[in-house]
Design a protein around this motif. Structure first.
Motif, mmCIF file in Angstrom:
data_model
loop_
_atom_site.group_PDB
_atom_site.id
_atom_site.type_symbol
_atom_site.label_atom_id
_atom_site.label_comp_id
_atom_site.label_asym_id
_atom_site.label_seq_id
_atom_site.Cartn_x
_atom_site.Cartn_y
_atom_site.Cartn_z
ATOM 1 N N SER A 299 0.808 -1.210 0.000
ATOM 2 C CA SER A 299 0.000 0.000 0.000
ATOM 3 C C SER A 299 0.844 1.263 0.000
ATOM 4 C CB SER A 299 -0.948 0.016 1.199
ATOM 5 O OG SER A 299 -0.219 -0.002 2.407
ATOM 6 N N ASN B 111 -5.841 -4.198 -0.803
ATOM 7 C CA ASN B 111 -4.942 -3.085 -0.519
ATOM 8 C C ASN B 111 -4.875 -2.792 0.970
ATOM 9 O OD1 ASN B 111 -5.612 -3.013 -3.307
ATOM 10 N ND2 ASN B 111 -4.872 -0.912 -3.412
ATOM 11 N N MET C 33 5.126 0.035 -7.329
ATOM 12 C CA MET C 33 4.314 0.406 -8.474
ATOM 13 C C MET C 33 4.208 -0.736 -9.472
ATOM 14 S SD MET C 33 3.301 3.508 -8.038
ATOM 15 C CE MET C 33 2.921 4.178 -9.653
ATOM 16 N N SER D 42 2.204 3.173 -2.040
ATOM 17 C CA SER D 42 2.084 3.235 -3.500
ATOM 18 C C SER D 42 3.237 3.957 -4.168
ATOM 19 C CB SER D 42 0.762 3.882 -3.900
ATOM 20 O OG SER D 42 0.705 5.188 -3.376
ATOM 21 N N THR D 43 3.930 4.813 -3.420
ATOM 22 C CA THR D 43 5.074 5.464 -4.039
ATOM 23 C C THR D 43 6.283 4.546 -4.078
ATOM 24 O OG1 THR D 43 5.709 6.400 -1.913
ATOM 25 C CG2 THR D 43 4.323 7.745 -3.331
ATOM 26 N N ARG E 143 -0.510 -6.018 -11.549
ATOM 27 C CA ARG E 143 0.196 -4.746 -11.573
ATOM 28 C C ARG E 143 -0.394 -3.875 -10.478
ATOM 29 N NH1 ARG E 143 4.621 -2.811 -14.851
ATOM 30 N NH2 ARG E 143 4.301 -0.610 -15.270
ATOM 31 N N TRP E 144 0.443 -3.552 -9.459
ATOM 32 C CA TRP E 144 -0.128 -2.908 -8.283
ATOM 33 C C TRP E 144 -0.702 -1.534 -8.604
ATOM 34 C CZ3 TRP E 144 -1.261 -5.823 -4.444
ATOM 35 C CH2 TRP E 144 -1.765 -5.253 -3.279
ATOM 36 N N SER E 145 -0.081 -0.807 -9.515
ATOM 37 C CA SER E 145 -0.535 0.551 -9.802
ATOM 38 C C SER E 145 -1.842 0.585 -10.576
ATOM 39 C CB SER E 145 0.536 1.303 -10.585
ATOM 40 O OG SER E 145 0.861 0.602 -11.772
ATOM 41 N N SER E 146 -2.126 -0.452 -11.369
ATOM 42 C CA SER E 146 -3.296 -0.396 -12.235
ATOM 43 C C SER E 146 -4.289 -1.531 -12.023
ATOM 44 C CB SER E 146 -2.851 -0.420 -13.700
ATOM 45 O OG SER E 146 -2.248 -1.669 -14.008
ATOM 46 N N LEU F 8 8.888 -0.403 -12.850
ATOM 47 C CA LEU F 8 7.721 -0.393 -13.726
ATOM 48 C C LEU F 8 7.950 -1.189 -15.002
ATOM 49 C CD1 LEU F 8 6.623 3.331 -13.326
ATOM 50 C CD2 LEU F 8 5.547 1.299 -12.337
#
Length: 130
Positions: free
Chosen positions: A30, A79, A36, A32-33, A57-60, A107
């Motif tokens: 979690s 999350n 990703m 998120s920065t 894919r954690w970001s999307s 990424l």
């Protein structure tokens, strides 16, 4: 630092189901920065190469599945709980392997590639008998 711990493995007869869980501690999913990239489930059977069976894919939220598990396995995430799951249905003897959870910081869009992943769990054994 990140620690990944898998659970939920075991022995099951062909046609059965198991649900694997991957818990993250330290820097968590979690954050998120920080995370990703992909969080994936790999497996390795004796004498075989490690293969990615599913990844998210954690970001999307985009997912990847190996052809061998499509329609049978489902990867999901929570999350709030920093958990990733692998629901495995209609298990076959050829699914027998040690299953690993892995997380990638970058990424790079290559979920199947083990070297993309930065952190690995210790693995959990899944045995499917005929």
């Amino acid at each position: 630092q990140v620690q990944l711990v898998e659970s939920g493995g075991g022995s099951v007869q062909a046609g059965g189901s198991l649900r694997l869980s991957c818990a993250a501690s330290g820097r968590t999913f979690s954050s998120s920065t920080y995370f990703m990239g992909w969080v994936g489930w790999f497996r390795q059977a004796p004498g075989k190469e490690r293969e990615c069976v599913a990844a998210i894919r954690w970001s999307s939220g985009r997912t990847y599945y190996a052809d061998s598990v499509k329609g049978r396995f489902t990867i999901s995430r929570d999350n709030a709980k920093n958990m990733v799951y692998l629901q495995m249905n209609s298990l076959k003897p050829e699914d027998t392997a040690v299953y690993y959870c892995a997380a990638a910081l970058s990424l790079v869009d290559a979920p199947k590639t083990p070297r993309v992943y930065d952190y690995w769990g210790q693995g959990t054994q899944v045995t499917v008998s005929s």
